[in-house]
Design a protein around this motif. Sequence first.
Motif, PDB file in Angstrom:
ATOM      1  N   LEU A   8       0.785  -1.136   0.052  1.00  0.00           N
ATOM      2  CA  LEU A   8      -0.222  -0.035   0.100  1.00  0.00           C
ATOM      3  C   LEU A   8       0.926   1.153  -0.189  1.00  0.00           C
ATOM      4  O   LEU A   8       0.612   2.373  -0.751  1.00  0.00           O
ATOM      5  CB  LEU A   8      -0.933   0.008   1.347  1.00  0.00           C
ATOM      6  N   MET A   9       1.874   1.074   0.772  1.00  0.00           N
ATOM      7  CA  MET A   9       2.735   2.366   0.779  1.00  0.00           C
ATOM      8  C   MET A   9       3.445   2.647  -0.574  1.00  0.00           C
ATOM      9  O   MET A   9       3.929   3.711  -0.974  1.00  0.00           O
ATOM     10  CB  MET A   9       3.833   2.235   2.059  1.00  0.00           C
ATOM     11  N   ALA A  10       3.855   1.419  -1.147  1.00  0.00           N
ATOM     12  CA  ALA A  10       4.619   1.516  -2.439  1.00  0.00           C
ATOM     13  C   ALA A  10       3.470   2.243  -3.468  1.00  0.00           C
ATOM     14  O   ALA A  10       4.212   3.274  -4.224  1.00  0.00           O
ATOM     15  CB  ALA A  10       4.746   0.244  -2.858  1.00  0.00           C
ATOM     16  N   LEU A  11       2.427   1.934  -3.392  1.00  0.00           N
ATOM     17  CA  LEU A  11       1.478   2.686  -4.265  1.00  0.00           C
ATOM     18  C   LEU A  11       1.558   4.123  -4.011  1.00  0.00           C
ATOM     19  O   LEU A  11       1.262   5.061  -4.954  1.00  0.00           O
ATOM     20  CB  LEU A  11       0.110   2.038  -4.166  1.00  0.00           C
ATOM     21  N   ALA A  57      -4.523  -8.046 -11.292  1.00  0.00           N
ATOM     22  CA  ALA A  57      -4.657  -7.194  -9.979  1.00  0.00           C
ATOM     23  C   ALA A  57      -3.772  -5.929 -10.093  1.00  0.00           C
ATOM     24  O   ALA A  57      -3.935  -4.860  -9.799  1.00  0.00           O
ATOM     25  CB  ALA A  57      -4.559  -8.026  -8.787  1.00  0.00           C
ATOM     26  N   TRP A  58      -2.608  -6.322 -10.408  1.00  0.00           N
ATOM     27  CA  TRP A  58      -1.524  -5.183 -10.304  1.00  0.00           C
ATOM     28  C   TRP A  58      -1.735  -4.380 -11.401  1.00  0.00           C
ATOM     29  O   TRP A  58      -1.494  -2.956 -11.292  1.00  0.00           O
ATOM     30  CB  TRP A  58      -0.133  -5.803 -10.299  1.00  0.00           C
ATOM     31  N   SER A  59      -2.007  -4.792 -12.545  1.00  0.00           N
ATOM     32  CA  SER A  59      -2.472  -3.945 -13.775  1.00  0.00           C
ATOM     33  C   SER A  59      -3.353  -2.881 -13.345  1.00  0.00           C
ATOM     34  O   SER A  59      -3.486  -2.018 -13.433  1.00  0.00           O
ATOM     35  CB  SER A  59      -2.763  -4.744 -14.964  1.00  0.00           C
ATOM     36  N   LEU A  60      -4.638  -3.502 -12.683  1.00  0.00           N
ATOM     37  CA  LEU A  60      -5.520  -2.602 -12.041  1.00  0.00           C
ATOM     38  C   LEU A  60      -5.292  -1.646 -11.171  1.00  0.00           C
ATOM     39  O   LEU A  60      -5.534  -0.440 -11.190  1.00  0.00           O
ATOM     40  CB  LEU A  60      -6.890  -3.401 -11.644  1.00  0.00           C
ATOM     41  N   LEU A  61      -4.310  -2.114 -10.273  1.00  0.00           N
ATOM     42  CA  LEU A  61      -3.859  -1.170  -9.090  1.00  0.00           C
ATOM     43  C   LEU A  61      -3.107   0.085  -9.812  1.00  0.00           C
ATOM     44  O   LEU A  61      -3.331   0.997  -9.480  1.00  0.00           O
ATOM     45  CB  LEU A  61      -2.718  -1.893  -8.141  1.00  0.00           C
ATOM     46  N   ILE A  62      -2.057  -0.269 -10.606  1.00  0.00           N
ATOM     47  CA  ILE A  62      -1.266   0.626 -11.415  1.00  0.00           C
ATOM     48  C   ILE A  62      -2.129   1.608 -12.214  1.00  0.00           C
ATOM     49  O   ILE A  62      -1.903   2.621 -12.214  1.00  0.00           O
ATOM     50  CB  ILE A  62      -0.317   0.122 -12.334  1.00  0.00           C
ATOM     51  N   VAL A  77      -6.011  13.954 -20.198  1.00  0.00           N
ATOM     52  CA  VAL A  77      -5.355  13.075 -21.400  1.00  0.00           C
ATOM     53  C   VAL A  77      -4.075  12.552 -20.805  1.00  0.00           C
ATOM     54  O   VAL A  77      -3.815  11.428 -21.198  1.00  0.00           O
ATOM     55  CB  VAL A  77      -4.955  13.858 -22.854  1.00  0.00           C
ATOM     56  N   TYR A  78      -3.097  13.626 -20.335  1.00  0.00           N
ATOM     57  CA  TYR A  78      -1.848  13.017 -20.087  1.00  0.00           C
ATOM     58  C   TYR A  78      -2.084  11.663 -18.640  1.00  0.00           C
ATOM     59  O   TYR A  78      -1.380  10.681 -18.734  1.00  0.00           O
ATOM     60  CB  TYR A  78      -0.908  14.087 -19.465  1.00  0.00           C
ATOM     61  N   MET A  79      -2.856  12.067 -17.811  1.00  0.00           N
ATOM     62  CA  MET A  79      -2.948  10.900 -16.838  1.00  0.00           C
ATOM     63  C   MET A  79      -3.613   9.583 -17.418  1.00  0.00           C
ATOM     64  O   MET A  79      -3.135   8.468 -17.038  1.00  0.00           O
ATOM     65  CB  MET A  79      -3.882  11.381 -15.655  1.00  0.00           C
ATOM     66  N   MET A  80      -4.586   9.726 -18.229  1.00  0.00           N
ATOM     67  CA  MET A  80      -5.197   8.459 -18.829  1.00  0.00           C
ATOM     68  C   MET A  80      -4.024   7.830 -19.748  1.00  0.00           C
ATOM     69  O   MET A  80      -4.132   6.584 -19.579  1.00  0.00           O
ATOM     70  CB  MET A  80      -6.292   8.842 -19.748  1.00  0.00           C
ATOM     71  N   VAL A  81      -3.296   8.622 -20.457  1.00  0.00           N
ATOM     72  CA  VAL A  81      -2.204   7.884 -21.158  1.00  0.00           C
ATOM     73  C   VAL A  81      -1.176   7.158 -20.310  1.00  0.00           C
ATOM     74  O   VAL A  81      -0.650   5.955 -20.519  1.00  0.00           O
ATOM     75  CB  VAL A  81      -1.710   8.915 -22.176  1.00  0.00           C
ATOM     76  N   LEU A  82      -0.884   7.837 -19.284  1.00  0.00           N
ATOM     77  CA  LEU A  82       0.014   7.435 -18.278  1.00  0.00           C
ATOM     78  C   LEU A  82      -0.618   6.135 -17.711  1.00  0.00           C
ATOM     79  O   LEU A  82       0.126   4.999 -17.369  1.00  0.00           O
ATOM     80  CB  LEU A  82       0.185   8.546 -17.202  1.00  0.00           C
ATOM     81  N   ALA A  83      -1.792   5.972 -17.283  1.00  0.00           N
ATOM     82  CA  ALA A  83      -2.417   5.090 -16.701  1.00  0.00           C
ATOM     83  C   ALA A  83      -2.475   3.851 -17.751  1.00  0.00           C
ATOM     84  O   ALA A  83      -1.968   2.610 -17.146  1.00  0.00           O
ATOM     85  CB  ALA A  83      -3.883   5.446 -16.207  1.00  0.00           C
ATOM     86  N   TYR A  84      -2.738   4.025 -18.943  1.00  0.00           N
ATOM     87  CA  TYR A  84      -3.189   2.976 -19.743  1.00  0.00           C
ATOM     88  C   TYR A  84      -1.950   2.600 -20.178  1.00  0.00           C
ATOM     89  O   TYR A  84      -1.468   1.185 -20.031  1.00  0.00           O
ATOM     90  CB  TYR A  84      -3.807   3.434 -21.212  1.00  0.00           C
TER      91      TYR A  84
END
Lengths: 705, 75
Positions: free
Chosen positions: A459-462, A652-657, A687-694
């Motif tokens: 959790l802290m890492a996230l 799960a990690w993909s969703l977390l990230i 846009v920048y956050m969605m690109v980053l997330a994807y």
Amino acid sequence: MNQSPVIALIGNPNAGKSSLFNQLTGLRQKTGNFPGVTVDKKSGTWPIDTQTVATIIDFPGIYSIYPKSLDEQIVTDILANPAHPDYPDVSVVVVDAANLHRNLLLFTQVADLGVPVILALNMLDVARQQAKDVNSVRLAMRLGVPVVRINARTGEGLDLLKKAVIGQLSEPTLPGKLFFDPAEELPDLITDTKIRYELDNNYLALQYLIQHDGFSFLDRPQQRGLDELIDKYQFNEQTFQAGETITRYKRIATIAAEVVTNQRPANQPTWSQKLDRYLLHPIWGYAIFSFILLLIFQAIFAWAQPFMDAIDTGVAWINGQLKESLPAGPLTDLLTDGVLAGIGGILVFIPQIAFLFLLVALLEESGYMSRVMVIMDRIMRKFGLNGRSVVPLISGVACAVPAIMATRSIGTRRDRLITILVTPLMSCSARLPIYTILIALVVPSRRILGLFNLQGLALMALYLLGLVSALVAAYILKLFLRTKERSYFIMELPTFKLPRWNHVGLTVWESVRSFVWEAGRVILAISIVLWVLASYGPDDSMDQAEARAKQQHSTLTLNQLQNIIASDRLEASYAGQFGHFIEPVIRPLGYDWKIGIALLSSFAAREVFVGTMSTIYSIGSGADDDGITIRERLRQERNPITGGPMYTPALAWSLLIFYVFAMMCMSTLAATQRETKSWKWPAVQLVYMMVLAYGAAFFTYQIMQ
Amino acid sequence: MSKRSVADLKVGERATIQSFNNQLMSLKLLEMGCLPGAEVCLSGKAPLGDPICLNVSGYCLAMRRSEAATILIDN
């Protein structure tokens, strides 16, 4: 006398304005926005006699009427515009007696604007501790306005203030002549301006000339007209303004020499200065700050937990009671699975938000927050931020919306814009339930080194990932956003004070209330829409799906069959078809259509994700299992292709990230739009956050798979 | 001849403000009480040496070194 006069509280930051406001208004106060701008407006009512109830407005603290930040702009914008609905009938200028010299600068400017003023001489006790005293009678005579001695913390002198206000309302007395009259030096320019803009106050005319770009009540041609006047007379605003300040201070110095008695031995450090030796110390300074941050995180995660559990259990209990007592049917389902589940998802954050705002309010009240800004400025500057960006970034851990509003104190436009753009990367409390559920699914609860919990570390890492990405994003934005404007950081370090508990309480109450109200409405609406979309499908596709399932699985037990029917019906519903529609886009991240529905619905607010997952999986899994938690349902979910568990660590990690980076919060985008007054920046942010997330989720899934 | 500025002060050192070399910055500083003729004392520095804390007429102002460098002082 006006039956409902407007009274403005004006003063330097930390002069005791807000204490006075709370004393006068008690609980008859509300927050809102000034008409046409989003700057917070605290107003309240103050009954001054049997027929008259005054409206008191607490203006942002300023040092002069030449604003340095957006927050401060509002004061001049109103004081220079008698047509403004908040234009005061009387201005009470709250003055720190221990620091009379500097505080009088603002006072003389406000008085010169032609508003009836009262000088409220506050903090005489602090002055006395420093062996200073102010002769208020002589001060009143020298300034030509009523002076009242008050103590805003204890409420002393408020009846005298009331008398003075009534006096100014029924028979306004203005000082005979301006403290600083610009017409002495610029007679022609001032006269010209007064005639052309129908003004009768010399100092107001000067403000038109110097500040017309910032005045919202002037239209384009009017502003251009002022530019022409400036050109015609070759008026240099900056030189004149500097001269004005120096002249005012000179006159103030002669007054102060007459009215202030100072027996303070020179060069003796105050206890605030002694404390600062530790708080700003190269090692201790950071150590103390780290400890306080740790305390904040501890409060948010550990201390808030019991309260959150209690709320969670309470909502579940009410839900169960409703399901039992109400007749089964679509309306009951809507109420329990839709509305109540959604609202529960909001209420559960109240303890965290309350704790965070409690601690932040305490830090600000005591005066420590400004020390934090000082020790962090050098580091933040490297990333294109500002010492003042610390407050938004810390508040961002609770909720990005108030955090973005807190950027108003940042004077430089670029620093402020970058802070606004990166603040949503700080993991807000809405991400917490997503983190908790998914971490519990894939990270074993094991102790490491006998001290740390592996899930806690994850959790802290996230959270750290959020912080680091905010700093990196700021650094990159700094390279793109070039500006000629010079970034600056000039701040008064207030002396340390004991917090005013009622003030802290009010701050916490206000933030919790606005959070519940703002987020609650969105979630309620989405919960209802989602429930409808998941419960109904086009034509009779859902019934067809049910018939097909019955045919194909006629050998199964009734219970198993019900599960399959429910799941097939969901797939055939509007929501299911929607999920299938976007499946190709999210397949590379490892998600299926069910997660797709949750992703889409959480576009408005992340909080909705967990709620949607529970709705989807509870609608999709038949009856008789209401005791099962959402976590259990996710664990049982099978991948239809592999037959193994759906929620693998990779998924799960993909969703977390994805959720660390994703810009999924309408309220934040709306806040960015309001604060930047443009649609460009929320679009850039989205846009920048969605690109980053994807991108990040894609790599996570592909590498871990 | 290069003049000394507030940024050149050592902790605990006192000086008198003489003038400013940046007009825009001087507007902000003047309002905060940094007036020509006022006595200042460098009361401390933040952990990485920047910003600095300045005592001016009885209160403490924090500012960056780059801003302090615009306040010129007497020797």
